[in-house]
Scaffold this active site. Structure first.
Site, mmCIF file in Angstrom:
data_model
loop_
_atom_site.group_PDB
_atom_site.id
_atom_site.type_symbol
_atom_site.label_atom_id
_atom_site.label_comp_id
_atom_site.label_asym_id
_atom_site.label_seq_id
_atom_site.Cartn_x
_atom_site.Cartn_y
_atom_site.Cartn_z
ATOM 1 N N GLU A 139 0.828 -1.203 0.000
ATOM 2 C CA GLU A 139 0.000 0.000 0.000
ATOM 3 C C GLU A 139 0.863 1.253 0.000
ATOM 4 O OE1 GLU A 139 -3.338 0.308 2.673
ATOM 5 O OE2 GLU A 139 -3.583 -1.869 2.713
ATOM 6 N N HIS A 172 -10.776 0.248 0.561
ATOM 7 C CA HIS A 172 -10.922 -1.005 1.301
ATOM 8 C C HIS A 172 -12.325 -1.608 1.208
ATOM 9 C CE1 HIS A 172 -7.356 0.758 3.303
ATOM 10 N NE2 HIS A 172 -7.034 -0.480 3.632
#
Length: 289
Positions: A139, A172
């Site tokens: 990420e 997410h």
């Protein structure tokens, strides 16, 4: 940021969302089928998407300064400020403990102070602890490699950090449909716990972005920070209710940082590690405060 390069935040984030959502929704479907291996690969591929898109946009840009800057921010250990990382570790630990303590008057158990016996989620064929590490690495390689820089090139730090944090939170979303993933578990425990997860990312994202600047925009530093956050949430038997309280505590911390460093938040002039400084970094590094 590279002055002579025109960043493309729209193309970057749209591409990431389309690819990640496609991979993760496919993985969500397979997570309920008898094909855990392929599901794990799809989840991992989605996790790597921000990094892979960042690499593509950086190394196809035909801008040598952009490439040098990314490599420098990735491998230059002199950008990292150990005292800042240590302070963050202590603050994060204290935040967790304070949140648990504040949950006690609402019926929270003192057993929350005990170390967790197992992780709160499963991630298929990949061990949970490895998932936490890989998520932090991939990420941040993507978000800080190109994503946050692209927003900061057009906005003040305040606007860039808020927009980034909201986008990071929404990224997410498909995971709440993946069987046994953390987001899926808390969503089915109580929908408000899932809402809290997405909300909590916003103030935490602002704090991480601030620490990123304070560590000379070191990608490695922010990876370590992300790992600290992930494991701090799994270390103790902390309930989801206590994590809701933690969101409030983290928001207060973010507000304190904002008030104490307001000038930086509303300025487009940030602590940077420009490629013009690269030759000098082989000797000594001077960071502008």
């Amino acid at each position: 940021m590279i002055p002579k390069y025109r960043y493309k935040p729209g193309a970057y984030y749209i591409t990431i969302f389309i690819i990640t959502y496609a991979l993760w929704f496919a993985g969500a479907y397979l997570s309920f089928q008898d094909n855990s291996g392929l599901c794990t690969l799809l989840i991992l591929a989605g996790m790597m998407t921000p990094f892979l898109i960042s690499l593509f946009m950086i190394f196809t840009s035909k801008n040598s300064d952009l490439k040098k800057d990314f490599i420098n921010r990735l491998i230059n250990l002199r950008l990292i400020r150990p005292k800042v990382l240590l302070a963050f570790f202590l603050i994060m630990s204290l935040t967790v403990l304070v949140s648990i303590f504040l949950s006690l008057p609402f019926g929270g158990s003192t057993s929350q102070f005990q170390f967790a016996e197992k992780y709160s989620f499963s991630s298929g064929l990949i061990p949970a602890f490895l998932t936490l590490i890989l998520a932090s690495i991939f990420e941040e390689l993507g978000w800080r490699g190109y994503g946050f820089e692209s927003l900061q090139s057009r906005h003040t730090f305040f606007t860039a950090s808020i927009v980034f944090s909201i986008l990071w939170s929404l990224w997410h979303f498909p995971l709440i449909f993946v069987n046994d993933m953390y987001q899926y578990v808390i969503f089915h425990e109580n929908i408000w716990y899932a809402v809290n997860f997405f909300v909590s990312i916003i103030p935490m994202g602002v704090i991480i972005s601030w620490l990123y600047i304070k560590n000379g925009k070191s990608v490695l530093a922010v990876i370590l920070i992300h790992i600290i956050i992930n494991f701090s949430q799994e270390a103790l038997q902390m309930t989801q209710f206590a994590k809701c309280i933690e969101t409030v505590v983290v928001t207060v911390v973010a507000a304190i940082i904002f008030i104490s460093d307001k000038e930086m938040f509303f300025s487009k002039e940030h602590l940077t590690t420009g490629v013009d400084e690269l030759p000098r970094m082989t000797g000594s590094l001077e960071l502008a405060e």
